[in-house]
Write a protein that holds these residues in place. Structure first.
Motif, PDB file in Angstrom:
ATOM      1  N   UNK A  75       3.582  -5.422  15.734  1.00 50.63           N
ATOM      2  CA  UNK A  75       3.491  -4.736  14.435  1.00 50.63           C
ATOM      3  C   UNK A  75       4.587  -3.675  14.300  1.00 50.63           C
ATOM      4  N   UNK A  76       5.491  -3.638  15.276  1.00 48.43           N
ATOM      5  CA  UNK A  76       6.498  -2.581  15.337  1.00 48.43           C
ATOM      6  C   UNK A  76       7.899  -3.130  15.018  1.00 48.43           C
ATOM      7  N   UNK A  77       8.616  -2.417  14.159  1.00 51.76           N
ATOM      8  CA  UNK A  77      10.020  -2.718  13.902  1.00 51.76           C
ATOM      9  C   UNK A  77      10.847  -1.502  14.279  1.00 51.76           C
ATOM     10  N   UNK A  78      11.962  -1.732  14.980  1.00 51.20           N
ATOM     11  CA  UNK A  78      12.732  -0.603  15.524  1.00 51.20           C
ATOM     12  C   UNK A  78      14.216  -0.770  15.226  1.00 51.20           C
ATOM     13  N   UNK A 152       4.273  -3.344  10.497  1.00 53.61           N
ATOM     14  CA  UNK A 152       3.449  -2.337   9.835  1.00 53.61           C
ATOM     15  C   UNK A 152       3.943  -0.932  10.159  1.00 53.61           C
ATOM     16  N   UNK A 153       4.663  -0.805  11.295  1.00 55.28           N
ATOM     17  CA  UNK A 153       5.253   0.477  11.689  1.00 55.28           C
ATOM     18  C   UNK A 153       6.751   0.278  11.832  1.00 55.28           C
ATOM     19  N   UNK A 154       7.526   1.065  11.094  1.00 52.70           N
ATOM     20  CA  UNK A 154       8.984   0.942  11.106  1.00 52.70           C
ATOM     21  C   UNK A 154       9.588   2.229  11.650  1.00 52.70           C
ATOM     22  N   UNK A 175      15.640   2.166   2.473  1.00 57.44           N
ATOM     23  CA  UNK A 175      14.442   2.559   3.223  1.00 57.44           C
ATOM     24  C   UNK A 175      13.269   2.776   2.266  1.00 57.44           C
ATOM     25  N   UNK A 176      13.516   3.439   1.144  1.00 61.49           N
ATOM     26  CA  UNK A 176      12.463   3.681   0.153  1.00 61.49           C
ATOM     27  C   UNK A 176      11.886   2.373  -0.371  1.00 61.49           C
ATOM     28  N   UNK A 182       3.642   0.652   4.815  1.00 60.59           N
ATOM     29  CA  UNK A 182       4.026   0.848   6.210  1.00 60.59           C
ATOM     30  C   UNK A 182       3.910   2.316   6.627  1.00 60.59           C
ATOM     31  N   UNK A 183       3.877   2.529   7.934  1.00 58.94           N
ATOM     32  CA  UNK A 183       4.158   3.845   8.509  1.00 58.94           C
ATOM     33  C   UNK A 183       5.634   3.816   8.886  1.00 58.94           C
ATOM     34  N   UNK A 184       6.422   4.665   8.259  1.00 53.74           N
ATOM     35  CA  UNK A 184       7.867   4.692   8.502  1.00 53.74           C
ATOM     36  C   UNK A 184       8.233   6.028   9.129  1.00 53.74           C
ATOM     37  N   UNK A 185       8.887   5.983  10.289  1.00 48.78           N
ATOM     38  CA  UNK A 185       9.322   7.182  10.985  1.00 48.78           C
ATOM     39  C   UNK A 185      10.848   7.219  10.996  1.00 48.78           C
TER      40      UNK A 185
END
Length: 287
Positions: A75-78, A152-154, A175-176, A182-185
């Protein structure tokens, strides 16, 4: 959807890069803002599994990500800070390679690759070698690989590093567009990278969380503390020695100086001005 960081500590020998970082994140865009060496990249690398924390835990929807393992990574994108790209790959070939590393099914990858290339505006160069890409195009390709499997998390580490102002704006807008659901950090030391896109801004210094608020709340906290003074050139050294100085502009021999001070700098007939996020950054980090 919830990501909880609980008492996260990371030591490198005697140096403590994270000092009990605790924060809970839900759907939205978060700006992790702080100077180089603040601990932002260390936190991102622990979250993505590239580093192991000395102590503390991270929970995704109430479950320890260490125990979730592959399920959490799914669920993670980096997007890493460094442009870790293969110059002889084409854009489409690189995304195909990343899809294979993520164990995406071939049919799904075949469908997603043109979709994300279109999202990041690289459809017309899908067959071109990465070696021919500009810095902005490479950053967009890195974002494309990060969202390829619809995470789901970026996690974006310094997403506009080395880009010119026009390219920075393009990346922020991108990014917007991709942030919904998503949760975007976003980890950065560049105020403008998070000023317009982040729902919450987290200020980090030397591994500690200094503040966690909206931009409006952070700037309001400096209300009555930001001033503009008009001074001759020879007074600049004196005022810089007494106050935290932001922007300095010149008209002939006259300087217009932005000053951040809890006490009104009476000597120079100050005019109050509205605080901005750059003022907040200077106040907290004294830079």
């Amino acid at each position: 959807m919830e990501l909880e960081i609980r008492s996260l500590i990371k030591n490198y020998g005697k140096k403590q890069a994270l000092k009990g970082l605790s924060v809970t994140l839900t759907e939205g865009v978060y700006g992790f803002l702080g100077p180089n060496g603040a601990g932002k990249s260390t936190f991102m690398n622990i979250l993505t599994g590239n580093l192991k924390a000395t102590s503390g835990q991270i929970f995704y929807n109430g479950e320890d990500i260490g125990k979730l393992g592959r399920e959490f990574r799914g669920v993670l994108g980096y997007m890493p800070q460094q442009q870790a790209l293969y110059p002889n790959f084409t854009a489409a070939g690189f995304l195909s390679y990343m899809a294979a590393l993520r164990d995406m099914k071939k049919e799904r990858a075949k469908k997603r690759i043109p979709e994300v290339l279109s999202q990041v505006g690289l459809s017309e160069v899908a067959g071109d070698k990465i070696r021919s890409f500009s810095g902005g195009m490479k950053q967009r390709l890195l974002i494309a690989q990060a969202v390829l499997d619809e995470p789901k998390i970026l996690v974006l580490d310094e997403p506009t590093a080395g880009l010119d102002p026009k390219q920075r704006i393009a990346i922020r807008n991108l990014i917007s567009e991709m942030a919904a659901g998503k949760i975007v950090l976003i980890a950065t030391h560049v105020v403008t990278d998070v000023e317009s896109v982040a729902n919450r801004i987290l200020l980090i210094r030397e591994g500690e969380l200094l503040a966690d608020s909206s931009r409006e709340e952070l700037t309001a906290s400096l209300s009555g503390m930001v001033w503009e003074v008009t001074i001759p050139q020879e007074a600049l050294e004196e005022i810089s020695g007494q106050y935290l100085v932001g922007n300095v502009s010149r008209e002939g021999s006259t300087l217009f100086v932005r000053v951040i001070s809890e006490n009104k700098p009476e000597k120079w007939a100050p005019a109050p001005v509205r605080p901005g996020l750059e003022d907040v950054y200077l106040y907290y980090f004294k830079e």
